[in-house]
Scaffold this motif. Structure first.
Motif, PDB file in Angstrom:
ATOM      1  N   HIS A 827      12.044   2.829  11.075  1.00  0.00           N
ATOM      2  CA  HIS A 827      12.173   3.288  12.926  1.00  0.00           C
ATOM      3  C   HIS A 827      12.326   1.801  12.904  1.00  0.00           C
ATOM      4  O   HIS A 827      12.941   2.461  14.335  1.00  0.00           O
ATOM      5  N   LEU A 828      11.808   0.791  12.230  1.00  0.00           N
ATOM      6  CA  LEU A 828      12.152  -0.574  13.306  1.00  0.00           C
ATOM      7  C   LEU A 828      13.385  -1.162  12.901  1.00  0.00           C
ATOM      8  O   LEU A 828      13.903  -0.951  11.920  1.00  0.00           O
ATOM      9  N   GLN A 829      14.211  -1.310  13.988  1.00  0.00           N
ATOM     10  CA  GLN A 829      15.262  -1.246  14.146  1.00  0.00           C
ATOM     11  C   GLN A 829      15.250  -3.365  15.651  1.00  0.00           C
ATOM     12  O   GLN A 829      14.669  -2.048  16.532  1.00  0.00           O
ATOM     13  N   PHE A 830      15.808  -3.986  14.580  1.00  0.00           N
ATOM     14  CA  PHE A 830      15.781  -5.419  15.620  1.00  0.00           C
ATOM     15  C   PHE A 830      17.535  -5.506  16.437  1.00  0.00           C
ATOM     16  O   PHE A 830      18.062  -5.048  15.515  1.00  0.00           O
ATOM     17  N   ALA A 831      17.882  -5.478  17.850  1.00  0.00           N
ATOM     18  CA  ALA A 831      18.670  -5.828  17.659  1.00  0.00           C
ATOM     19  C   ALA A 831      19.787  -7.245  17.301  1.00  0.00           C
ATOM     20  O   ALA A 831      18.738  -8.487  17.243  1.00  0.00           O
ATOM     21  N   PRO A 832      20.779  -7.477  17.331  1.00  0.00           N
ATOM     22  CA  PRO A 832      21.283  -8.231  16.396  1.00  0.00           C
ATOM     23  C   PRO A 832      21.032  -9.545  17.949  1.00  0.00           C
ATOM     24  O   PRO A 832      20.812  -9.508  18.517  1.00  0.00           O
ATOM     25  N   LEU A 833      20.817 -11.450  16.861  1.00  0.00           N
ATOM     26  CA  LEU A 833      20.480 -12.021  17.761  1.00  0.00           C
ATOM     27  C   LEU A 833      21.444 -12.466  18.033  1.00  0.00           C
ATOM     28  O   LEU A 833      22.547 -12.467  18.156  1.00  0.00           O
ATOM     29  N   GLU A 834      20.765 -13.279  19.844  1.00  0.00           N
ATOM     30  CA  GLU A 834      21.872 -13.633  20.332  1.00  0.00           C
ATOM     31  C   GLU A 834      21.791 -15.344  20.762  1.00  0.00           C
ATOM     32  O   GLU A 834      20.489 -15.602  21.534  1.00  0.00           O
ATOM     33  N   ALA A 835      22.241 -16.200  19.866  1.00  0.00           N
ATOM     34  CA  ALA A 835      21.967 -16.872  19.611  1.00  0.00           C
ATOM     35  C   ALA A 835      23.707 -17.859  18.212  1.00  0.00           C
ATOM     36  O   ALA A 835      23.397 -17.065  17.419  1.00  0.00           O
ATOM     37  N   ASP A 836      24.261 -18.623  19.017  1.00  0.00           N
ATOM     38  CA  ASP A 836      25.461 -18.649  18.559  1.00  0.00           C
ATOM     39  C   ASP A 836      25.154 -19.856  16.970  1.00  0.00           C
ATOM     40  O   ASP A 836      25.947 -19.520  16.656  1.00  0.00           O
ATOM     41  N   GLU A 837      23.724 -20.004  17.066  1.00  0.00           N
ATOM     42  CA  GLU A 837      23.662 -21.030  15.587  1.00  0.00           C
ATOM     43  C   GLU A 837      22.610 -21.075  15.002  1.00  0.00           C
ATOM     44  O   GLU A 837      21.454 -21.555  14.854  1.00  0.00           O
ATOM     45  N   ALA A 838      22.674 -19.571  15.179  1.00  0.00           N
ATOM     46  CA  ALA A 838      21.404 -19.089  13.760  1.00  0.00           C
ATOM     47  C   ALA A 838      21.898 -19.375  12.955  1.00  0.00           C
ATOM     48  O   ALA A 838      22.772 -18.449  12.400  1.00  0.00           O
ATOM     49  N   PRO A 839      20.891 -19.518  11.547  1.00  0.00           N
ATOM     50  CA  PRO A 839      21.175 -19.157  10.634  1.00  0.00           C
ATOM     51  C   PRO A 839      21.247 -18.359   9.801  1.00  0.00           C
ATOM     52  O   PRO A 839      20.538 -16.463  11.151  1.00  0.00           O
ATOM     53  N   ASP A 840      21.160 -18.235   8.541  1.00  0.00           N
ATOM     54  CA  ASP A 840      21.562 -16.611   8.163  1.00  0.00           C
ATOM     55  C   ASP A 840      20.663 -15.611   7.978  1.00  0.00           C
ATOM     56  O   ASP A 840      20.678 -14.718   8.167  1.00  0.00           O
ATOM     57  N   GLU A 841      19.392 -16.575   7.851  1.00  0.00           N
ATOM     58  CA  GLU A 841      18.292 -15.987   8.777  1.00  0.00           C
ATOM     59  C   GLU A 841      17.061 -16.253   9.257  1.00  0.00           C
ATOM     60  O   GLU A 841      17.074 -17.871   9.101  1.00  0.00           O
ATOM     61  N   ILE A 842      16.388 -15.865   9.514  1.00  0.00           N
ATOM     62  CA  ILE A 842      15.217 -16.074  10.514  1.00  0.00           C
ATOM     63  C   ILE A 842      13.726 -16.013  10.551  1.00  0.00           C
ATOM     64  O   ILE A 842      14.076 -14.378  10.693  1.00  0.00           O
ATOM     65  N   THR A 843      12.523 -16.657  11.540  1.00  0.00           N
ATOM     66  CA  THR A 843      11.474 -16.004  10.648  1.00  0.00           C
ATOM     67  C   THR A 843      11.304 -15.795  12.655  1.00  0.00           C
ATOM     68  O   THR A 843      10.718 -17.126  13.479  1.00  0.00           O
ATOM     69  N   CYS A 844      10.740 -15.157  12.877  1.00  0.00           N
ATOM     70  CA  CYS A 844      10.267 -14.485  14.263  1.00  0.00           C
ATOM     71  C   CYS A 844       8.312 -13.307  14.082  1.00  0.00           C
ATOM     72  O   CYS A 844       8.430 -13.037  13.020  1.00  0.00           O
ATOM     73  N   ARG A 845       7.952 -13.852  14.965  1.00  0.00           N
ATOM     74  CA  ARG A 845       7.083 -13.312  15.409  1.00  0.00           C
ATOM     75  C   ARG A 845       6.579 -12.092  16.327  1.00  0.00           C
ATOM     76  O   ARG A 845       7.360 -12.041  17.834  1.00  0.00           O
ATOM     77  N   VAL A 846       6.835 -10.413  16.022  1.00  0.00           N
ATOM     78  CA  VAL A 846       6.525 -10.023  16.999  1.00  0.00           C
ATOM     79  C   VAL A 846       5.649  -9.775  17.329  1.00  0.00           C
ATOM     80  O   VAL A 846       4.291  -9.113  16.531  1.00  0.00           O
ATOM     81  N   SER A 847       5.117  -8.672  18.828  1.00  0.00           N
ATOM     82  CA  SER A 847       3.292  -8.694  19.111  1.00  0.00           C
ATOM     83  C   SER A 847       3.502  -7.454  19.235  1.00  0.00           C
ATOM     84  O   SER A 847       4.822  -6.897  19.982  1.00  0.00           O
ATOM     85  N   PHE A 848       3.239  -5.930  18.907  1.00  0.00           N
ATOM     86  CA  PHE A 848       3.202  -4.317  19.240  1.00  0.00           C
ATOM     87  C   PHE A 848       1.750  -4.241  19.541  1.00  0.00           C
ATOM     88  O   PHE A 848       0.452  -4.318  19.089  1.00  0.00           O
ATOM     89  N   PRO A 849       1.853  -3.885  20.544  1.00  0.00           N
ATOM     90  CA  PRO A 849       0.311  -2.896  21.299  1.00  0.00           C
ATOM     91  C   PRO A 849      -0.474  -2.091  20.820  1.00  0.00           C
ATOM     92  O   PRO A 849       0.959  -0.992  19.905  1.00  0.00           O
ATOM     93  N   ILE A 850      -0.717  -1.371  20.657  1.00  0.00           N
ATOM     94  CA  ILE A 850      -1.692  -0.643  20.529  1.00  0.00           C
ATOM     95  C   ILE A 850      -2.318   0.184  20.980  1.00  0.00           C
ATOM     96  O   ILE A 850      -3.105  -0.295  22.066  1.00  0.00           O
ATOM     97  N   GLN A 851      -1.845   1.223  21.336  1.00  0.00           N
ATOM     98  CA  GLN A 851      -1.415   2.271  22.400  1.00  0.00           C
ATOM     99  C   GLN A 851      -1.932   3.816  21.297  1.00  0.00           C
ATOM    100  O   GLN A 851      -1.648   4.768  20.814  1.00  0.00           O
ATOM    101  N   ARG A 852      -3.395   3.702  21.717  1.00  0.00           N
ATOM    102  CA  ARG A 852      -4.368   5.274  21.870  1.00  0.00           C
ATOM    103  C   ARG A 852      -5.262   5.873  22.841  1.00  0.00           C
ATOM    104  O   ARG A 852      -5.893   4.947  22.507  1.00  0.00           O
TER     105      ARG A 852
END
Length: 852
Positions: A827-852
């Motif tokens: 199910h996971l999909q990210f929006a296209p990167l909003e950076a003109d000088e972004a390389p072909d691949e980039i590493t990013c951290r994402v925090s997911f809240p645990i909801q239960r």
């Protein structure tokens, strides 16, 4: 001539005025801003992790963030408004350092490279090399850092200042240390100590040199290197840990008196007041290593229950319980108490972090707990069989003696309870104390509701419902009568226990065997417990002599004849690991003769015939071939566990290597990579040990693989475990080849641009809430309330396509990670990167809240 002279003088005056204006209008302010920021950086406390290579330079820590920003702006003004002034080099250098301390490493790297091109002096060029090396260190670009620094050292002019050469050598040694290239690191660091002049830098370099030499097991030289740290005094933390490391090395070299002297000297230093508990722990551990378990036990218990027990960190408590467990298991052979200590250690560690890198206390608690239960089963069977062999008159006498003994125990308990209650009335401000040792019910007996209620009662008897207000003692007088009632209640409970003793004896009477069938059943239960205990001692506790004792007992039990073949084969295996050919041949021939045609005889035939195919437990081959045919995702884990549980077998390294191949196959499939040459049989491997490995990765396939994410982390962990468990196995060459490829690609992946570098973040489509609704938590968590967050590092394309991911936050044991990762895949999909000088691949951290 006069006109020419005037023009030259005017040009000189103009240049001087330009430099003056550049300095006082802009660069001076930039430098003052930088100094203010650097002061805040240096005011931050220094912390050291002595288990990892220390830094020879102090790293950035986010302090002085705004000051450095002001310095960058002022420095840029110098470059814009005074491009011809003599402060250009200084301004570029200052801007680069400011970016560095703001942890904006790529802009910093660019400025240091500009300084290399614009540098007008050996000093500035040397600074550019040093600071670029520092920046690459923070970017974890170790291989490229080594290549760059070594190239600069090769062409470093002999007439340039040697102190800068030494600093570059120290940086090269630092990069090599991060890659665990201990030999190269020590060479550079030794050279650096001869050239560095700054005492603080020299002291830190000696500390790193000591760590590297310790890794090379050159303990004498490491001890001396740590001693040089104290002569240069770079910082109090370095001073403390250099002495600590000297004591640790002295222990390794069995110079226990020297180690005790250093630890005690550190403990007597008032500056180490908050470390006194840990230092006493190390003193106790030193006594334990010297073969003085009683003294060690006394000191450990003093830390837990005595004058040193106040406010000890939970991780230290866990380590203390662990050491007590080791003393009671290895020195005293009191396994039930050892199991209790290990259980207490694992309970505390489940909610705190400890740096102890020893055996898993939870596994040890389980192992020794199982040992205790098996011993109880054997003792119970012996007791019941003994009672079953008595005449009626003898049985009556025995039961009378049991009743008297139980009554005496209850009376002693009643006396002890009375003392406790009396103390509650008479001891004033003294505390009730803590039980001296933990029990099998865990830390403070939290697993036993009855004992918890008992401690609560004792607490209330002592303190009642004391309010946190003045004049509470007046209320205490009124409660005196209530305590007497509690005293009577306690006595009633003890009397009730005395009445119950009869029912206990009556219950035992029902278990006494009356018929031959009942006696035979008990003999079989006893033999099973003895056989399982032998396996536990041999496979889990590495105690083959004790294991032999129990296997022989099984063989003497004629009723449990079905256990004789596996018991004999276990003895056969024990002697195979002890290099005892005579006993090995004896048990091999006995099995062939007594039980021909059985799987045990067949395995002996294979073993004594010199064939590789064999096992170390009764069904290893069956389990191996069964797991090899597994088509689920659990296949690699099953193979790995099978190998570890039978690590003394010659087949174990091969089984473990098969698990590595299975992990790699899963990782490749997860990367969209299909290797048609993967499948192979055991016979293929044996018939052609020199062939090219089926999982060796070609140059073409390397480009298709990312070598990152949870699946590849599992491959790396399995390879590391193979290294430590089977260092001399014939598969080691192939494992080293795989490890080299993975390390190279991990280094390359670590140099990728991150979202943080570009000042952007990943955005989940259509939204985080929508994605979280797709996460299916494990059924075992139903009805529970959870909170927190999971942090993952994603490698994505410009279009937001996920290439790989890796867990960054601490792994739980609840199955939450698996739930999230399943949702990532579907199910996971990210929006296209909003950076003109972004390389072909980039590493990013994402925090997911645990909801239960």
């Amino acid at each position: 001539m006069t006109g020419i002279f005037l023009v030259g003088c005017g040009s000189s005056l103009k240049s001087s005025w330009n430099n003056f204006t550049a300095y006082y209008n802009t660069f001076y302010n930039a430098h003052e801003n930088f100094k203010a920021g650097l002061k805040k950086v240096n005011n931050q406390p220094v912390t050291i992790d002595p288990s990892s290579p220390v830094r020879v330079h102090r790293g950035p820590n986010k302090a002085g963030y705004n000051d450095f920003e002001n310095a960058i702006n002022k420095g840029a003004q110098v470059l814009r408004e005074f491009p011809d002034s003599k402060w250009i080099d200084d301004a570029i250098f200052l801007i680069g350092k400011s970016y560095y301390y703001r942890q904006e490493f790529y802009p910093a790297l660019q400025k240091f490279e500009e300084l290399m091109d614009a540098g007008s002096s050996p000093k500035m060029i040397s600074f550019a090399v040093i600071w670029k090396g520092r920046t690459q260190l923070d970017l974890k670009q170790y291989r490229s850092g080594i290549s760059y620094l070594e190239s600069e050292l090769e062409q470093y002019p002999a007439k340039w200042p040697q102190k800068y050469r030494g600093e570059i050598q120290a940086m090269a040694g630092q990069h090599h240390a991060m890659l665990e290239n201990w030999e190269e690191s020590s060479d550079y660091l030794f050279d650096a100590t001869s050239n560095i002049r700054d005492k603080t830098l020299l002291g830190r370099t000696y500390f790193l040199l000591g760590q590297v030499l310790e890794q090379k097991e050159r303990y004498g030289e490491a001890y001396n290197a740590f001693g040089e740290v104290q002569n240069n005094f770079p910082d109090f933390e370095y001073l403390y840990w250099s002495q600590f490391k000297q004591a640790d090395i002295a222990r390794e070299e069995k110079q226990f008196d020297l180690a005790l002297d250093i630890f005690q000297r550190l403990r007597n230093d008032d500056k180490n007041l908050d470390r006194r508990g840990r230092l006493l722990f190390e003193i106790a551990k030193t006594h334990e290593m010297r073969g003085e378990p009683k003294q060690a036990e006394k000191l450990f218990k003093n830390l837990l229950y005595g004058t040193e027990s106040q406010s000890q960190p939970r991780e230290l408590q866990a380590d203390i319980y662990f050491r007590l467990g080791k003393i009671y298991s290895d020195q005293y052979d009191q396994y039930q108490v050892a199991a209790a200590y290990f259980d207490s250690s694992s309970t505390i560690k489940s909610s705190s972090r400890s740096d102890t890198n020893e055996d898993n206390p939870e596994e040890l608690a389980e192992t020794y707990g199982e040992y205790t239960e098996l011993q109880k089963s054997i003792t119970r069977a012996d007791s019941l069989l003994k009672l079953g062999s008595l005449t009626k008159q003898e049985l009556d006498s025995a039961l009378t003696a049991i009743r008297i003994q139980k009554k005496r125990e209850l009376e002693e308990a009643e006396g002890g309870e009375s003392t406790v209650i009396a103390n509650a009335e008479m001891t004033g401000e003294e505390s009730m104390g803590t039980p001296e040792i933990p029990t099998r019910y865990g830390y403070l007996n939290y697993k036993n509701a009855e004992l918890v209620d008992q401690y609560k009662t004792q607490f209330r008897l002592r303190w009642g419902d004391r309010p946190l207000v003045d004049n509470w003692r007046r209320a205490e007088v009124i409660r005196g009568a209530e305590r007497q009632e509690d005293f009577e209640t306690a006595r009633d409970q003890l009397q009730k226990g005395a009445d119950n003793s009869e029912s206990v004896v009556a219950t035992n009477l029902e278990n006494i065997p009356r018929t031959d069938e009942q006696k035979n059943q008990l003999l079989i239960e006893k033999a099973n417990a003895q056989y399982n205990l032998g396996n536990l001692l041999f496979l889990n506790l590495n105690m083959p002599d004790s294991a032999r004792h129990y296997f022989h007992k099984v063989l003497k039990n004629d009723i449990a004849e079905e256990l004789h073949p596996p018991a004999m084969y276990s003895l056969f295996e024990i002697f195979s690991t002890e290099n005892n050919p005579d006993s090995l041949q004896y048990w091999g021939k006995t099995i062939r003769k007594t039980y021909p045609g059985t799987k045990y005889a067949q395995r002996v035939d294979v073993r004594l015939g010199g064939t590789f195919e064999q096992d170390t437990t009764t069904n290893l081959l069956d389990q191996y071939y069964h797991n090899l045919e597994d088509t689920t995702s659990q296949k690699p884990l099953k193979l790995r566990k099978l190998a570890l549980n039978n690590r003394s077998s010659e087949l174990a390294p091969h089984i473990f290597y098969q698990s590595i191949e299975a992990y790699i196959k899963q990782a490749k499939n997860g990367s969209g990579f299909v290797d048609s040459t993967y499948k192979r049989s055991l016979s293929d491997d044996l018939s052609d040990s020199a062939r090219v490995d089926s999982v060796t990765i070609s140059a073409a396939s390397e480009q298709q693989l990312q070598f990152s994410g949870a699946a590849w982390d599992s491959v790396r962990f399995a390879i590391h475990q193979f290294d430590t468990t089977f260092p001399n196995a014939e598969q080691q060459q192939r494992v080293n080849k795989l490890k080299k490829v993975l390390e190279e690609h991990r280094s390359a992946s670590q140099e990728k641009t991150t979202c943080k570098d570009l000042g952007i973040s990943l955005s989940v489509e259509p939204g985080m809430a929508s994605f979280l609704s797709q996460v299916t938590y494990p059924e075992k968590l139903e009805g529970t309330s959870l909170s927190g967050k999971m942090i993952y590092s994603f490698t994505v394309t410009k279009q937001g396509e996920v290439k790989s991911y890796e867990l960054i936050s601490q792994k739980t044991s609840l199955g939450i990670e698996e739930a999230f990762e399943e949702a990532f895949e579907q199910h996971l999909q990210f929006a296209p990167l909003e950076a003109d000088e972004a390389p072909d691949e980039i590493t990013c951290r994402v925090s997911f809240p645990i909801q239960r």
